[in-house]
Design a protein around this motif. Structure first.
Motif, short mmCIF file in Angstrom:
data_model
loop_
_atom_site.label_atom_id
_atom_site.label_comp_id
_atom_site.label_asym_id
_atom_site.label_seq_id
_atom_site.Cartn_x
_atom_site.Cartn_y
_atom_site.Cartn_z
N GLN A 1 17.63 4.44 24.49
CA GLN A 1 18.76 4.69 25.40
C GLN A 1 19.31 6.10 25.22
O GLN A 1 20.51 6.32 25.31
N PRO B 1 20.14 7.73 32.84
CA PRO B 1 21.15 7.25 31.88
C PRO B 1 20.71 6.00 31.14
O PRO B 1 21.45 5.03 31.07
N GLY B 2 19.51 6.00 30.58
CA GLY B 2 19.05 4.83 29.83
C GLY B 2 17.65 4.45 30.25
O GLY B 2 17.09 4.99 31.20
N ILE C 1 32.12 6.10 19.09
CA ILE C 1 32.00 4.70 19.53
C ILE C 1 31.82 4.67 21.03
O ILE C 1 31.00 3.91 21.56
N GLN C 2 32.56 5.53 21.72
CA GLN C 2 32.44 5.54 23.18
C GLN C 2 31.08 6.07 23.62
O GLN C 2 30.60 5.73 24.69
N ALA C 3 30.46 6.90 22.79
CA ALA C 3 29.17 7.47 23.18
C ALA C 3 28.00 6.55 22.87
O ALA C 3 26.97 6.62 23.52
N CYS C 4 28.15 5.70 21.88
CA CYS C 4 26.99 4.92 21.42
C CYS C 4 26.56 3.88 22.46
O CYS C 4 27.34 3.01 22.83
N PRO C 5 25.30 3.96 22.93
CA PRO C 5 24.86 3.07 24.01
C PRO C 5 24.62 1.63 23.55
O PRO C 5 24.44 0.76 24.39
N VAL C 6 24.54 1.40 22.26
CA VAL C 6 24.22 0.05 21.80
C VAL C 6 25.29 -0.52 20.88
O VAL C 6 25.04 -1.47 20.14
N ASP C 7 26.49 0.05 20.92
CA ASP C 7 27.60 -0.44 20.10
C ASP C 7 27.21 -0.55 18.63
O ASP C 7 27.46 -1.57 17.98
N ALA C 8 26.57 0.50 18.12
CA ALA C 8 26.11 0.43 16.73
C ALA C 8 27.13 1.03 15.77
O ALA C 8 26.87 1.11 14.58
N LEU D 1 26.05 0.90 11.94
CA LEU D 1 25.22 -0.24 11.52
C LEU D 1 23.77 0.22 11.62
O LEU D 1 23.21 0.27 12.70
N GLU E 1 21.16 -1.50 13.72
CA GLU E 1 21.32 -1.53 15.17
C GLU E 1 21.17 -0.15 15.80
O GLU E 1 20.96 -0.03 17.00
N THR F 1 19.69 3.11 17.25
CA THR F 1 18.37 3.39 17.81
C THR F 1 17.95 4.83 17.54
O THR F 1 16.85 5.23 17.87
#
Ligand code: SF4
Ligand code: SF4
Ligand code: SF4
Ligand code: SF4
Lengths: 183, 521
Positions: free
Chosen positions: A45, A52-53, A120-127, A139, A142, A144
């Protein structure tokens, strides 16, 4: 005779009903080709492909508006798999989109982090975990390795750490066997 | 006389067992420092439960089992924890792993041990205790034993097979253990049979070990254990669990299945012995028998504390000038040890010291001539030449279709190949590549799910925000444009009241007498 006709009719109705139900119940959402392409993409992502992904890139390939060699994390292996799926010729990675890198994960220097939540706002996978004004942590399982959290950080406290070889991820190497020439 | 069956293929490599089997087991010296890896079993590494500086007693738990497939790890002698750090371990990669480094105090003082009272303990409690005593398969696979001792469905495991075949050349640790400690082995077997509700105990021993056979037969008579001690033909890899089960019972586990699918569970003799020590004496697994053989001055079997650096054990066995490398395990299935600072672990059945005389370098490999010798030798009835072809071409899908994962890496195909191809290296490469891809795919699926849930959450939040704004707007407008006491407002109020009344009337359909009073208001 009549009984046979009735039985056949009943079966036809039943089968029709089941098929109709199945068509509704198991309807494939969206575009099946794009989903098949998406299944081959690495899901980093990162957006290096220009979309965008991974899913949007998959849709663009399915529509024919993007080429198959735009995903650096997928590398040559990934392009080969896409070429096979789509019946196209293999072509080398388009260097405009970047180069493949060894897989890495983000590490936040927790002593420097100011808890601004921009990563946090930038991370596409909530890691990334953390609340406003509190230290944040990645994390690792998680993450990528998309690097999207690096740029937004105002105090530059995020670095990418290559994943070291350990007993859990070690692989047997391709055997190096000098074959004797048979002339 | 029991009817025996045979497995497909197999080979007869030179045995070299007499080199180390004549002398009795001796106690290895207590090393000054022990390096105890927290991962000595298949599955998740144990989690350290001591800290640097702690004093520990022999048998004290230093690593707690973590997750289901795991087993505890213990201090092999009394002393102090001086480090918990990465150290080179016995692994084909030569990589390091987390170890507890113990400085021995020389007293070798045991922790208090309590035997397990099987009669009064619940079976699942017993299994948990065995996990906490660190029991794992000592035949080489080191799978946590407590899991294999779970019978599953009632009476699913009717037959217990105790594996004393020891088919790999050079290795004699099981042979010596059977000769010297037969009673404990059978006691362990009897406990296993009780835990598994097995009705049948079969002990398989290759017929090149007549002393071990006799010792176990005598022990079975004196202990009155209803075990069938069976001499099986010497044929490599007759000590493979699948092969031994097939020879003894004629039954074959299905491809990709387990032996319990056909009602059989199989344990190595060393595991049965360790289990007897654990149950009868409350002793955790802190030592094992290791054959030290090949190019050493005193080839012999040693009882070694786990964590003893290999170099110290080799020193006790005596260096020879020709030694040029060490294999852990045997010549067929073992692997080279890069650094003999690595410690002896639960899986270490043998240290085989190489020399150019004993192990001349293999002749140069030649292309496959499709002679089919490998297929005739393969005990798993595979087509090794096809597997080789697919693995070499990285065609992993095809390799799996040809049952790559049924390959037990026994090396029979290597042994017979006239072209001297290192076939097993290709299978190992293909297997680990397939596992890695599987993991990559799982990681990608996880990332896709997490990304999708983030996208849908963001969309939901957007919609909710829009709705909140939309809901606020008209109220504000109404408040701004319509003064509360205007005629229009009064009309609205009346309209609302009327509507309310109608609704109430409908709801109160069972009590019509209310209609008049309400509508008249
Ligand atoms: S470049 Fe990044 S976002 Fe695009 S398909 Fe590849 S991994 Fe997905
Ligand atoms: S933590 Fe950073 S690098 Fe890792 S997935 Fe999130 S944004 Fe990408
Ligand atoms: S034994 Fe060797 S040469 Fe013969 S078929 Fe098998 S791989 Fe080929
Ligand atoms: S190593 Fe694998 S392919 Fe070769 S003989 Fe053994 S089981 Fe068969």
């Amino acid at each position: 005779m009549l009984a046979a006709v009735l039985v056949m009719a009943a079966i036809a109705l039943l089968v029709g009903g089941v098929l109709g139900y199945a068509a509704v119940r198991f309807r494939v959402e969206g575009d099946p080709l794009a989903d098949k392409i998406d299944a081959l993409l690495p899901q980093t992502q990162c957006g290096q492909c220009g979309y965008p992904g991974c899913k949007p890139y998959a849709q663009a390939i399915a529509e024919g508006s993007a080429d198959i060699n735009q995903c650096p994390p997928g590398g040559e292996d990934g392009i080969r798999r896409l070429a096979e799926l789509l019946g196209k010729e293999f072509k080398p990675l388009n260097a405009e989109h970047g180069q493949p890198k060894p897989k890495s994960v983000a590490l936040i220097d927790e002593a420097v982090c100011i808890g601004c939540t921009l990563c946090i706002q930038a991370c596409p996978v909530d890691a990334i975990l953390g609340a406003s004004k509190q230290m944040h942590t990645v994390l690792a399982a998680e993450c990528t390795g998309c690097e999207l959290c690096i740029a937004p950080c105002p105090v530059d406290c995020i670095t990418m750490q290559p994943i070291a070889e350990d007993l859990a991820n070690w692989k047997w190497k391709y055997p190096a066997v000098p074959l004797k020439d048979v002339a | 006389m029991r009817q025996l069956f045979r497995f497909h293929g197999g080979v007869h490599p030179p045995e070299h067992k007499a080199v180390s089997s004549a002398a009795p087991i001796v106690q290895a010296r207590l090393p000054q420092r022990l390096i105890i890896p927290l991962r000595q079993h298949i599955g998740t590494s144990a989690r350290p439960c001591v800290a640097v500086g702690d004093k520990v007693l022999k048998g004290q738990m230093i690593g707690r089992a973590e997750g289901y497939v795991s087993a505890a790890v213990h201090a092999s002698t009394s002393g102090a924890v001086v480090a918990i750090e990465m150290r080179p371990v016995a692994h084909p990669s030569g990589l390091s792993d987390l170890c507890v480094v113990l400085e021995a105090d020389g007293d070798d003082r045991w922790i208090e041990r309590t035997p397990l009272d099987l009669g009064r303990m619940d079976a699942s409690y017993v299994r948990n205790r065995l996990r906490d005593l660190g029991l794992a398969g000592l035949g080489g696979a080191v799978f946590p034993s407590f899991i294999k001792l779970n019978p599953g469905a009632p009476a699913k495991v009717s037959t217990l097979v105790i594996n004393g075949a020891e088919c790999e050349p050079w290795i004699t640790c099981d042979d010596r253990l059977m000769r010297e400690r037969a009673q404990d082995i059978l006691t362990g077997a009897r406990i296993m049979a009780t835990l598994l509700h097995s009705t049948n105990i079969l002990v398989g021993i290759e017929d090149n070990k007549p002393e071990a056979l006799a010792a176990l037969q005598a022990a079975a008579r004196s202990l009155d254990v209803p075990a069938d001690i069976v001499a099986v033909p010497t044929l490599y890899p007759g000590g493979g669990a699948k092969q031994l089960i097939q020879v003894l019972t004629g039954k074959e586990a299905p491809s990709g299945g387990r032996s319990t699918d056909i009602g059989v569970q199989c344990f190595n003799v060393g595991t049965a012995y360790a289990l007897a020590r654990a149950v009868q004496h409350g002793e955790p697994l802190v030592s094992r028998i290791v054959s030290v053989t090949g190019a050493v001055a005193r080839p012999q079997n040693y009882e070694v504390l786990l964590g003893t650096p290999m170099a110290e054990l080799l020193e006790q066995a005596g260096h020879t000038s020709e030694a040029n490398g060490v294999i852990m395990g045997g010549p067929m299935m073992g692997f080279d040890i890069a650094d003999t600072a690595a410690p002896v672990v639960k899986a270490t059945n043998c240290l085989l010291v190489k020399s150019p005389r004993l192990f001349p370098p293999p002749p140069r490999a030649m292309p496959c001539i499709r002679c089919g010798a490998c297929a005739r030798a393969c005990p798993a009835r595979l087509q090794p030449q096809e597997l080789y072809w697919f693995a070499r071409a990285k065609n992993f899908g095809k390799a799996q279709e040809y049952h790559l994962f049924d390959c037990i890496e026994c090396g029979c195909c290597n042994y017979v190949c006239p072209s001297h191809l290192p076939l097993v290296d290709y299978y190992r490469y293909a297997k680990s590549e397939i596992w890695a891809r599987e993991q990559e795919k799982n990681a990608a699926d996880l990332a896709r799910r997490r990304h999708e849930s983030r996208v849908s959450r963001q969309e939901r939040e957007k919609v909710e925000r829009a709705e909140r704004l939309a809901a606020k707007a008209p109220v504000k407008k109404a408040q701004a444009t319509v003064p509360p006491d205007s005629a229009e407002a009064a009309a609205r109020k009346a309209l609302i009241a009327e509507t309310l009344a109608r609704v109430q009337a409908k709801q109160a359909g069972t009590a019509p007498e209310n209609i008049d009073t309400n509508s008249s208001s």
